[in-house]
Write a protein that holds these residues in place. Structure first.
Motif, PDB file in Angstrom:
ATOM      1  N   SER A 158     -38.982  23.030   6.395  1.00 45.14           N
ATOM      2  CA  SER A 158     -40.087  23.026   7.354  1.00 45.14           C
ATOM      3  C   SER A 158     -41.448  22.836   6.690  1.00 45.14           C
ATOM      4  O   SER A 158     -42.331  22.213   7.263  1.00 45.14           O
ATOM      5  CB  SER A 158     -40.086  24.306   8.197  1.00 45.14           C
ATOM      6  N   ARG A 159     -41.630  23.373   5.493  1.00 49.68           N
ATOM      7  CA  ARG A 159     -42.924  23.198   4.814  1.00 49.68           C
ATOM      8  C   ARG A 159     -43.209  21.717   4.582  1.00 49.68           C
ATOM      9  O   ARG A 159     -44.321  21.242   4.801  1.00 49.68           O
ATOM     10  CB  ARG A 159     -42.944  23.949   3.483  1.00 49.68           C
ATOM     11  N   HIS A 160     -42.208  20.971   4.167  1.00 50.83           N
ATOM     12  CA  HIS A 160     -42.385  19.537   3.935  1.00 50.83           C
ATOM     13  C   HIS A 160     -42.566  18.789   5.258  1.00 50.83           C
ATOM     14  O   HIS A 160     -43.350  17.852   5.349  1.00 50.83           O
ATOM     15  CB  HIS A 160     -41.191  18.966   3.175  1.00 50.83           C
ATOM     16  N   PRO A 172     -45.806  29.345   8.340  1.00 53.65           N
ATOM     17  CA  PRO A 172     -45.421  28.326   9.330  1.00 53.65           C
ATOM     18  C   PRO A 172     -46.052  28.646  10.683  1.00 53.65           C
ATOM     19  O   PRO A 172     -46.488  29.776  10.927  1.00 53.65           O
ATOM     20  CB  PRO A 172     -43.901  28.469   9.401  1.00 53.65           C
ATOM     21  N   SER A 192     -39.012  26.094  -1.507  1.00 53.92           N
ATOM     22  CA  SER A 192     -39.798  25.927  -0.278  1.00 53.92           C
ATOM     23  C   SER A 192     -39.112  26.556   0.930  1.00 53.92           C
ATOM     24  O   SER A 192     -39.765  26.804   1.946  1.00 53.92           O
ATOM     25  CB  SER A 192     -40.083  24.454  -0.006  1.00 53.92           C
ATOM     26  N   ASP A 202     -40.731  29.527   2.504  1.00 57.13           N
ATOM     27  CA  ASP A 202     -41.944  29.342   3.312  1.00 57.13           C
ATOM     28  C   ASP A 202     -41.664  29.075   4.784  1.00 57.13           C
ATOM     29  O   ASP A 202     -42.581  28.773   5.535  1.00 57.13           O
ATOM     30  CB  ASP A 202     -42.788  28.186   2.761  1.00 57.13           C
ATOM     31  N   ASN A 203     -40.415  29.171   5.236  1.00 54.60           N
ATOM     32  CA  ASN A 203     -40.149  28.847   6.630  1.00 54.60           C
ATOM     33  C   ASN A 203     -40.107  30.058   7.526  1.00 54.60           C
ATOM     34  O   ASN A 203     -39.725  29.967   8.669  1.00 54.60           O
ATOM     35  CB  ASN A 203     -38.857  28.018   6.783  1.00 54.60           C
ATOM     36  N   THR A 249     -43.860  19.872   8.074  1.00 47.91           N
ATOM     37  CA  THR A 249     -45.131  20.149   8.741  1.00 47.91           C
ATOM     38  C   THR A 249     -46.334  19.873   7.842  1.00 47.91           C
ATOM     39  O   THR A 249     -47.473  20.007   8.290  1.00 47.91           O
ATOM     40  CB  THR A 249     -45.185  21.617   9.223  1.00 47.91           C
ATOM     41  N   GLU A 278     -48.072  28.783   2.510  1.00 50.22           N
ATOM     42  CA  GLU A 278     -48.785  28.769   3.787  1.00 50.22           C
ATOM     43  C   GLU A 278     -47.807  29.130   4.914  1.00 50.22           C
ATOM     44  O   GLU A 278     -46.699  28.614   4.964  1.00 50.22           O
ATOM     45  CB  GLU A 278     -49.375  27.385   4.027  1.00 50.22           C
ATOM     46  N   ARG A 326     -47.334  21.569   5.187  1.00 50.68           N
ATOM     47  CA  ARG A 326     -48.029  22.777   4.737  1.00 50.68           C
ATOM     48  C   ARG A 326     -48.010  22.883   3.208  1.00 50.68           C
ATOM     49  O   ARG A 326     -47.179  22.289   2.541  1.00 50.68           O
ATOM     50  CB  ARG A 326     -47.373  24.026   5.339  1.00 50.68           C
ATOM     51  N   ARG A 327     -48.931  23.686   2.681  1.00 51.89           N
ATOM     52  CA  ARG A 327     -48.986  23.957   1.251  1.00 51.89           C
ATOM     53  C   ARG A 327     -48.024  25.103   0.917  1.00 51.89           C
ATOM     54  O   ARG A 327     -47.699  25.912   1.785  1.00 51.89           O
ATOM     55  CB  ARG A 327     -50.415  24.332   0.836  1.00 51.89           C
ATOM     56  N   PRO A 328     -47.593  25.205  -0.347  1.00 49.15           N
ATOM     57  CA  PRO A 328     -46.717  26.323  -0.741  1.00 49.15           C
ATOM     58  C   PRO A 328     -47.336  27.671  -0.388  1.00 49.15           C
ATOM     59  O   PRO A 328     -48.514  27.908  -0.639  1.00 49.15           O
ATOM     60  CB  PRO A 328     -46.588  26.165  -2.261  1.00 49.15           C
TER      61      PRO A 328
END
Length: 145
Positions: A80-82, A92, A140, A143-144, A84, A90, A86-88
């Protein structure tokens, strides 16, 4: 319709709200995931974690092939980080992001509800961390949530 009528149109929603549509977006997502995989595999190998590195490489390559072909893969939320941009680290997007500035939330049994939310987050993070450490998921994936 029980009376024999055929609807004019039907809307089908994906089982997962994380999908890749436009080609230029898909190419960026694939590049970012591949780059993170390569970096993580190098790190695992440098630490002597050969089995974990191989496992991660195979899993990610399979996911990338599915995303390139279908626009999604099993466990798509882990990317999901990739997806959307987003930065590491950050957070969701959540339901709270869609609330107006002046909204009010009332939690019944808050002495139970609020600690449960914290425990759910901690449990999920612990589970994801084990998957990352074992080479089952890219970092990553943390980060979801």
């Amino acid at each position: 319709a029980g009376d024999g009528e055929v609807p004019a149109h039907v809307v089908l929603y994906p089982a997962n709200h994380y999908t890749v549509g436009q080609e230029e977006h898909k190419e960026r997502v694939l590049r970012e995931i591949a780059a993170e995989c390569a970096s993580t595999v190098r790190s695992l190998l440098a630490s002597g974690l050969v089995v974990e590195a191989e496992r991660l490489q195979l899993r990610t390559e399979s996911d990338l092939a599915d995303i390139a072909r279908e626009g999604y893969c099993s466990g798509m939320e882990n990317y999901s980080r990739h997806l959307t941009g987003r930065r590491p680290g950050e957070a969701p997007p959540t339901l709270l992001d869609y609330m107006p500035d002046d909204w009010l939330f009332i939690a019944d049994e808050s002495h139970i509800t609020v600690p449960q939310l914290g425990a759910m987050h901690a449990g999920d993070h612990s589970r994801k961390l084990k998957l990352v450490e074992g080479g089952f998921r890219l970092p990553s994936a943390l980060d979801n949530r």
